[in-house]
Design a protein around this motif. Structure first.
Motif, PDB file in Angstrom:
ATOM      1  N   MET A   1       0.904  -1.149   0.150  1.00  0.00           N
ATOM      2  CA  MET A   1       0.016  -0.052   0.075  1.00  0.00           C
ATOM      3  C   MET A   1       0.948   1.026  -0.122  1.00  0.00           C
ATOM      4  N   PRO A   2       0.606   2.183  -0.913  1.00  0.00           N
ATOM      5  CA  PRO A   2       1.591   3.320  -1.028  1.00  0.00           C
ATOM      6  C   PRO A   2       1.199   4.201   0.279  1.00  0.00           C
ATOM      7  N   ARG A   3       2.341   4.927   0.675  1.00  0.00           N
ATOM      8  CA  ARG A   3       2.253   5.835   1.886  1.00  0.00           C
ATOM      9  C   ARG A   3       1.009   6.866   1.898  1.00  0.00           C
ATOM     10  N   ILE A   4       0.728   7.281   0.712  1.00  0.00           N
ATOM     11  CA  ILE A   4      -0.328   8.236   0.614  1.00  0.00           C
ATOM     12  C   ILE A   4      -1.606   7.639   0.882  1.00  0.00           C
ATOM     13  N   ALA A   5      -1.770   6.544   0.475  1.00  0.00           N
ATOM     14  CA  ALA A   5      -2.968   5.831   0.642  1.00  0.00           C
ATOM     15  C   ALA A   5      -3.179   5.650   1.956  1.00  0.00           C
ATOM     16  N   LEU A   6      -2.108   5.123   2.695  1.00  0.00           N
ATOM     17  CA  LEU A   6      -2.113   4.974   4.300  1.00  0.00           C
ATOM     18  C   LEU A   6      -2.413   6.352   4.838  1.00  0.00           C
ATOM     19  N   CYS A   7      -1.915   7.492   4.353  1.00  0.00           N
ATOM     20  CA  CYS A   7      -2.421   8.734   5.116  1.00  0.00           C
ATOM     21  C   CYS A   7      -3.663   9.029   4.998  1.00  0.00           C
ATOM     22  N   THR A   8      -4.366   9.025   3.814  1.00  0.00           N
ATOM     23  CA  THR A   8      -5.751   9.010   3.526  1.00  0.00           C
ATOM     24  C   THR A   8      -6.460   8.346   4.380  1.00  0.00           C
ATOM     25  N   LEU A   9      -6.410   7.176   4.558  1.00  0.00           N
ATOM     26  CA  LEU A   9      -7.105   6.132   5.108  1.00  0.00           C
ATOM     27  C   LEU A   9      -6.915   6.495   6.729  1.00  0.00           C
ATOM     28  N   ILE A  10      -5.849   7.048   7.263  1.00  0.00           N
ATOM     29  CA  ILE A  10      -5.913   7.565   8.432  1.00  0.00           C
ATOM     30  C   ILE A  10      -6.735   8.837   8.740  1.00  0.00           C
ATOM     31  N   VAL A  11      -6.753   9.744   7.939  1.00  0.00           N
ATOM     32  CA  VAL A  11      -7.722  11.088   7.786  1.00  0.00           C
ATOM     33  C   VAL A  11      -9.137  10.578   7.768  1.00  0.00           C
ATOM     34  N   CYS A  12      -9.497   9.354   6.999  1.00  0.00           N
ATOM     35  CA  CYS A  12     -10.858   8.687   6.670  1.00  0.00           C
ATOM     36  C   CYS A  12     -11.032   8.378   8.306  1.00  0.00           C
ATOM     37  N   VAL A  13     -10.431   7.472   8.815  1.00  0.00           N
ATOM     38  CA  VAL A  13     -10.849   7.185  10.234  1.00  0.00           C
ATOM     39  C   VAL A  13     -10.854   8.227  11.070  1.00  0.00           C
ATOM     40  N   LEU A  14     -10.032   9.141  11.406  1.00  0.00           N
ATOM     41  CA  LEU A  14     -10.105  10.121  11.993  1.00  0.00           C
ATOM     42  C   LEU A  14     -11.346  11.164  12.034  1.00  0.00           C
ATOM     43  N   ALA A  15     -11.823  11.376  10.342  1.00  0.00           N
ATOM     44  CA  ALA A  15     -13.047  11.985  10.226  1.00  0.00           C
ATOM     45  C   ALA A  15     -14.321  11.284  10.876  1.00  0.00           C
ATOM     46  N   SER A  40     -12.042  11.423   1.573  1.00  0.00           N
ATOM     47  CA  SER A  40     -10.644  10.621   1.899  1.00  0.00           C
ATOM     48  C   SER A  40     -10.757   9.202   1.616  1.00  0.00           C
ATOM     49  N   SER A  41     -11.814   8.661   1.751  1.00  0.00           N
ATOM     50  CA  SER A  41     -12.142   7.287   1.574  1.00  0.00           C
ATOM     51  C   SER A  41     -12.000   7.049  -0.125  1.00  0.00           C
ATOM     52  N   ASN A  42     -12.470   7.774  -0.810  1.00  0.00           N
ATOM     53  CA  ASN A  42     -12.309   7.733  -2.337  1.00  0.00           C
ATOM     54  C   ASN A  42     -10.933   8.079  -2.649  1.00  0.00           C
ATOM     55  N   MET A  43     -10.419   8.652  -2.052  1.00  0.00           N
ATOM     56  CA  MET A  43      -8.901   9.105  -2.212  1.00  0.00           C
ATOM     57  C   MET A  43      -8.146   7.885  -2.055  1.00  0.00           C
ATOM     58  N   THR A  44      -8.364   7.153  -0.900  1.00  0.00           N
ATOM     59  CA  THR A  44      -7.744   5.827  -0.453  1.00  0.00           C
ATOM     60  C   THR A  44      -7.796   4.917  -1.354  1.00  0.00           C
ATOM     61  N   TRP A  45      -9.117   4.767  -1.979  1.00  0.00           N
ATOM     62  CA  TRP A  45      -9.208   3.811  -3.050  1.00  0.00           C
ATOM     63  C   TRP A  45      -8.432   4.166  -4.238  1.00  0.00           C
ATOM     64  N   PHE A  46      -8.388   5.512  -4.581  1.00  0.00           N
ATOM     65  CA  PHE A  46      -7.578   5.596  -5.790  1.00  0.00           C
ATOM     66  C   PHE A  46      -6.332   5.405  -5.644  1.00  0.00           C
ATOM     67  N   TYR A  47      -5.817   5.748  -4.653  1.00  0.00           N
ATOM     68  CA  TYR A  47      -4.365   5.766  -4.794  1.00  0.00           C
ATOM     69  C   TYR A  47      -3.841   4.160  -4.566  1.00  0.00           C
ATOM     70  N   VAL A  48      -4.762   3.401  -3.854  1.00  0.00           N
ATOM     71  CA  VAL A  48      -4.558   1.809  -3.737  1.00  0.00           C
ATOM     72  C   VAL A  48      -4.425   1.276  -4.994  1.00  0.00           C
ATOM     73  N   LYS A  49      -5.696   1.822  -5.904  1.00  0.00           N
ATOM     74  CA  LYS A  49      -5.616   0.916  -7.078  1.00  0.00           C
ATOM     75  C   LYS A  49      -4.609   1.350  -8.133  1.00  0.00           C
TER      76      LYS A  49
END
Length: 63
Positions: A1-15, A40-49
């Protein structure tokens, strides 16, 4: 998992946590937190894909 996807996942959980707390206190500001969680959820899926696609082609994510 790319680092940016991990960051957006953390933002999603915090939100999501902020939305729950906000709604529990009776504030309608939670709507903003829900929207941020969706974004942030959509951004996470985008960066994972994107990371999976670039890993399959052998290219770096940045290039």
């Amino acid at each position: 998992m790319p680092r940016i996807a991990l960051c957006t996942l953390i933002v999603c959980v915090l939100a999501v946590a902020a939305a729950v707390v906000s709604f529990a206190q009776g504030s309608l500001l939670g709507i903003v937190w829900v929207l941020l969680a969706g974004l942030s959820s959509n951004m996470t899926w985008f960066y994972v894909k994107r990371g999976r696609a670039s890993a399959g082609q052998g290219k770096s994510v940045t290039g």
